[in-house]
Design an enzyme around this catalytic site. Structure first.
Site, PDB file in Angstrom:
ATOM      1  N   THR A  72       0.800  -0.866  -0.143  1.00  0.00           N
ATOM      2  CA  THR A  72      -0.222   0.367   0.199  1.00  0.00           C
ATOM      3  C   THR A  72       1.197   1.377   0.185  1.00  0.00           C
ATOM      4  O   THR A  72       0.381   2.106  -0.563  1.00  0.00           O
ATOM      5  CB  THR A  72      -0.993  -0.229   1.060  1.00  0.00           C
ATOM      6  OG1 THR A  72      -1.728  -1.160   1.244  1.00  0.00           O
ATOM      7  CG2 THR A  72      -1.900   1.307   1.266  1.00  0.00           C
ATOM      8  N   ASP A 119       1.741  -7.265  -4.636  1.00  0.00           N
ATOM      9  CA  ASP A 119       0.458  -7.277  -3.255  1.00  0.00           C
ATOM     10  C   ASP A 119       1.985  -8.257  -2.232  1.00  0.00           C
ATOM     11  O   ASP A 119       1.761  -9.611  -2.323  1.00  0.00           O
ATOM     12  CB  ASP A 119      -0.837  -7.483  -2.820  1.00  0.00           C
ATOM     13  CG  ASP A 119      -1.363  -7.345  -1.868  1.00  0.00           C
ATOM     14  OD1 ASP A 119      -2.339  -6.898  -1.989  1.00  0.00           O
ATOM     15  OD2 ASP A 119      -0.973  -8.647  -0.961  1.00  0.00           O
ATOM     16  N   SER A 120       2.149  -8.098  -0.625  1.00  0.00           N
ATOM     17  CA  SER A 120       2.725  -9.157  -0.140  1.00  0.00           C
ATOM     18  C   SER A 120       1.819 -10.025   0.141  1.00  0.00           C
ATOM     19  O   SER A 120       2.907 -11.342   0.470  1.00  0.00           O
ATOM     20  CB  SER A 120       3.336  -8.334   1.631  1.00  0.00           C
ATOM     21  OG  SER A 120       2.190  -7.898   2.296  1.00  0.00           O
ATOM     22  N   SER A 121       0.743 -10.243   0.212  1.00  0.00           N
ATOM     23  CA  SER A 121       0.676 -12.094   0.559  1.00  0.00           C
ATOM     24  C   SER A 121       1.318 -12.325  -0.648  1.00  0.00           C
ATOM     25  O   SER A 121       0.632 -13.955  -0.464  1.00  0.00           O
ATOM     26  CB  SER A 121      -0.913 -11.569   0.132  1.00  0.00           C
ATOM     27  OG  SER A 121      -1.574 -10.722   0.973  1.00  0.00           O
ATOM     28  N   THR A 172       2.083  -4.889   5.152  1.00  0.00           N
ATOM     29  CA  THR A 172       2.426  -4.899   5.599  1.00  0.00           C
ATOM     30  C   THR A 172       1.467  -5.991   5.832  1.00  0.00           C
ATOM     31  O   THR A 172       2.287  -7.246   7.153  1.00  0.00           O
ATOM     32  CB  THR A 172       1.284  -4.276   6.980  1.00  0.00           C
ATOM     33  OG1 THR A 172      -0.128  -4.053   5.956  1.00  0.00           O
ATOM     34  CG2 THR A 172       1.725  -2.738   6.996  1.00  0.00           C
ATOM     35  N   THR A 186       5.078  -8.889  15.255  1.00  0.00           N
ATOM     36  CA  THR A 186       3.909  -9.685  14.969  1.00  0.00           C
ATOM     37  C   THR A 186       2.720  -8.572  14.359  1.00  0.00           C
ATOM     38  O   THR A 186       3.140  -7.869  14.958  1.00  0.00           O
ATOM     39  CB  THR A 186       2.659 -10.434  15.330  1.00  0.00           C
ATOM     40  OG1 THR A 186       2.720 -11.699  14.912  1.00  0.00           O
ATOM     41  CG2 THR A 186       2.468 -10.374  16.853  1.00  0.00           C
ATOM     42  N   THR A 234       3.868 -21.139  21.478  1.00  0.00           N
ATOM     43  CA  THR A 234       2.828 -21.056  21.874  1.00  0.00           C
ATOM     44  C   THR A 234       1.674 -19.658  21.664  1.00  0.00           C
ATOM     45  O   THR A 234       2.269 -19.021  20.490  1.00  0.00           O
ATOM     46  CB  THR A 234       2.800 -19.908  23.769  1.00  0.00           C
ATOM     47  OG1 THR A 234       1.480 -19.538  24.159  1.00  0.00           O
ATOM     48  CG2 THR A 234       3.283 -18.766  24.040  1.00  0.00           C
ATOM     49  N   GLN A 235       0.205 -20.072  21.547  1.00  0.00           N
ATOM     50  CA  GLN A 235      -0.627 -19.743  20.772  1.00  0.00           C
ATOM     51  C   GLN A 235      -0.936 -17.718  20.823  1.00  0.00           C
ATOM     52  O   GLN A 235      -1.193 -17.004  20.952  1.00  0.00           O
ATOM     53  CB  GLN A 235      -1.571 -20.006  20.537  1.00  0.00           C
ATOM     54  CG  GLN A 235      -1.736 -21.544  20.291  1.00  0.00           C
ATOM     55  CD  GLN A 235      -3.342 -22.096  20.326  1.00  0.00           C
ATOM     56  OE1 GLN A 235      -4.521 -21.227  20.631  1.00  0.00           O
ATOM     57  NE2 GLN A 235      -2.901 -23.426  19.347  1.00  0.00           N
ATOM     58  N   CYS A 236       0.100 -18.093  22.598  1.00  0.00           N
ATOM     59  CA  CYS A 236      -1.005 -16.378  23.094  1.00  0.00           C
ATOM     60  C   CYS A 236       0.365 -15.118  22.550  1.00  0.00           C
ATOM     61  O   CYS A 236       1.454 -15.653  22.658  1.00  0.00           O
ATOM     62  CB  CYS A 236      -0.269 -16.241  24.511  1.00  0.00           C
ATOM     63  SG  CYS A 236      -1.181 -17.459  25.769  1.00  0.00           S
TER      64      CYS A 236
HETATM   65  N1  ASP Z   1      -2.265  -6.176   1.262  1.00  0.00           N
HETATM   66  C1  ASP Z   1      -1.310  -5.213   1.388  1.00  0.00           C
HETATM   67  C2  ASP Z   1       0.691  -5.475   0.684  1.00  0.00           C
HETATM   68  O1  ASP Z   1       0.167  -6.517   2.203  1.00  0.00           O
HETATM   69  C3  ASP Z   1      -1.645  -4.748   2.455  1.00  0.00           C
HETATM   70  C4  ASP Z   1      -0.598  -3.654   2.765  1.00  0.00           C
HETATM   71  O2  ASP Z   1       0.105  -3.151   2.081  1.00  0.00           O
HETATM   72  O3  ASP Z   1      -0.413  -3.459   3.768  1.00  0.00           O
HETATM   73  O4  ASP Z   1       1.172  -5.961   0.941  1.00  0.00           O
END
Ligand code: ASP
Length: 339
Positions: free
Chosen positions: A14, A58-60, A90, A167, A276-278
């Site tokens: 973004t 896109d970082s996904s 992000t 995280t 841990t999940q915590c």
């Molecule tokens: N989906 C976007 C990404 O991670 C969100 C962002 O940039 O914060 O690339």
């Protein structure tokens, strides 16, 4: 002291979006023109250059090949620059910052990841402050000329955090990241307050880069009602060399015989790690019987590591061409301040 040279590596996300007035939609911003858009950056660095990934992602869509590319760019440009800022979406920034922390050894220069929740061209953007502060931190030096923060870190929402301790915790807030088990390396207000006592120091050795990554790792998140089939498929999957088991609390797992039988069977041939999940706190498998049974089965403690850091650490160690026994011995050590 001469002003620093900083390289901005733009991978996508973004932060680099700007509204194109002709079409009224977001499009990636040309970072070669960054100084025209954000001239303030020159206050902190003498030279600012940019390097853009092509295509931008896109970082996904980040994968280990992109981490290798980021590491290679830093290695190739290492002697030319005093610091690096990686602009990244992000969503997976904590994974990427963790991975780079394990791939880059003997760092003498800052590698600061940042991004934003709103595009840099949006009126209320958080991108500009994140970018300007990240550049200031990447350029910052001690009086003796050494880098102030020779680490892989994330700067976001007024805080500089060790990358492999972070995280993503909020999909909306400008404070999108947290480092639950380590206080920030620095905080920005009117001034930047560095927490020098916890910032890692350069060990005096030249940069080394490990590009080997083995992704044969799975994550098993336990939950009430989890079935034997699910646990079996994940723990004993033929393609898997290591499994991160996300347990309850201090590292506790169900005591059901079927569950522990599968854990014991898997631990004979694979590396099992307990995380841990915590969001905060640490695994302590000596605290409860439900944790002790995991330790006795041969499960390795991840202590207070995040899942993101443990995944990246396993990719790195499994990719290093060492034996499983050596991987297990290194897993419990803090390699880059992640434990
Ligand atoms: N989906 C976007 C990404 O991670 C969100 C962002 O940039 O914060 O690339």
């Amino acid at each position: 002291m001469t002003k620093s040279a900083v390289l901005i590596i733009y991978t996508g996300g973004t932060i680099g979006m700007k509204t194109d007035p002709r079409v009224g939609a977001l499009r990636p911003f040309d970072f070669s023109q960054i100084l025209e858009e954000v001239p303030e950056l020159l206050k902190f660095a003498g030279t600012i250059d940019s390097y853009s990934f092509d295509p931008l992602i896109d970082s996904s869509d980040i994968d280990p090949a992109m981490w290798q590319k980021m590491a290679r760019v830093i290695q190739e440009k290492y002697d030319q620059y005093d610091g690096f800022v990686v602009l990244h979406g992000t969503d997976t920034m904590s994974y990427s910052a963790s991975a780079l922390s394990f791939m880059l050894h003997n760092l003498a220069k800052p590698v600061i990841f940042t991004g934003s929740q709103l595009p840099v061209g949006a009126p209320r953007t958080d991108g500009k402050e994140n970018l300007v502060s990240a550049v200031e931190i990447a350029a910052a030096k001690n009086p003796d000329g050494s880098a102030r923060v020779p680490e892989v870190a994330i700067y976001f929402g007024s805080k500089l955090m060790r990358g492999n301790r972070t995280t993503k915790v909020n999909a909306e807030s400008f404070e999108a990241f947290r480092s639950p088990n380590l206080e920030p390396l620095a905080e920005t207000g009117i001034n930047i307050r560095y927490n020098d006592a916890i910032i890692r120091k350069w060990n005096g050795k030249p940069l080394e880069v490990s590009l080997g990554l083995d992704t044969r790792v799975s994550i098993l998140k336990i939950h009430p009602g989890i079935t034997p089939q699910v646990v079996r498929n994940i723990l004993l999957g033929p393609e898997t060399r290591a499994v991160i088991i996300e347990t309850y609390g201090a590292g506790n797992a169900p005591s059901a015989a079927w569950f522990m039988d599968l854990v014991r069977e898997a631990a004979r041939e694979k590396i099992l790690v307990n995380v841990t999940q915590c969001p905060a706190g640490t695994v302590d498998m000596d605290l409860y019987a439900t944790g002790k049974q995991m330790k006795e089965a041969g499960v390795v403690s991840g202590f207070d590591s995040t899942t993101e850091a443990m995944l990246a650490k396993l990719f790195h160690l499994l990719g290093a061409g060492i034996s499983d026994a050596e991987v297990k011995a290194k897993l419990v050590l803090s390699l880059k301040g992640e434990v």
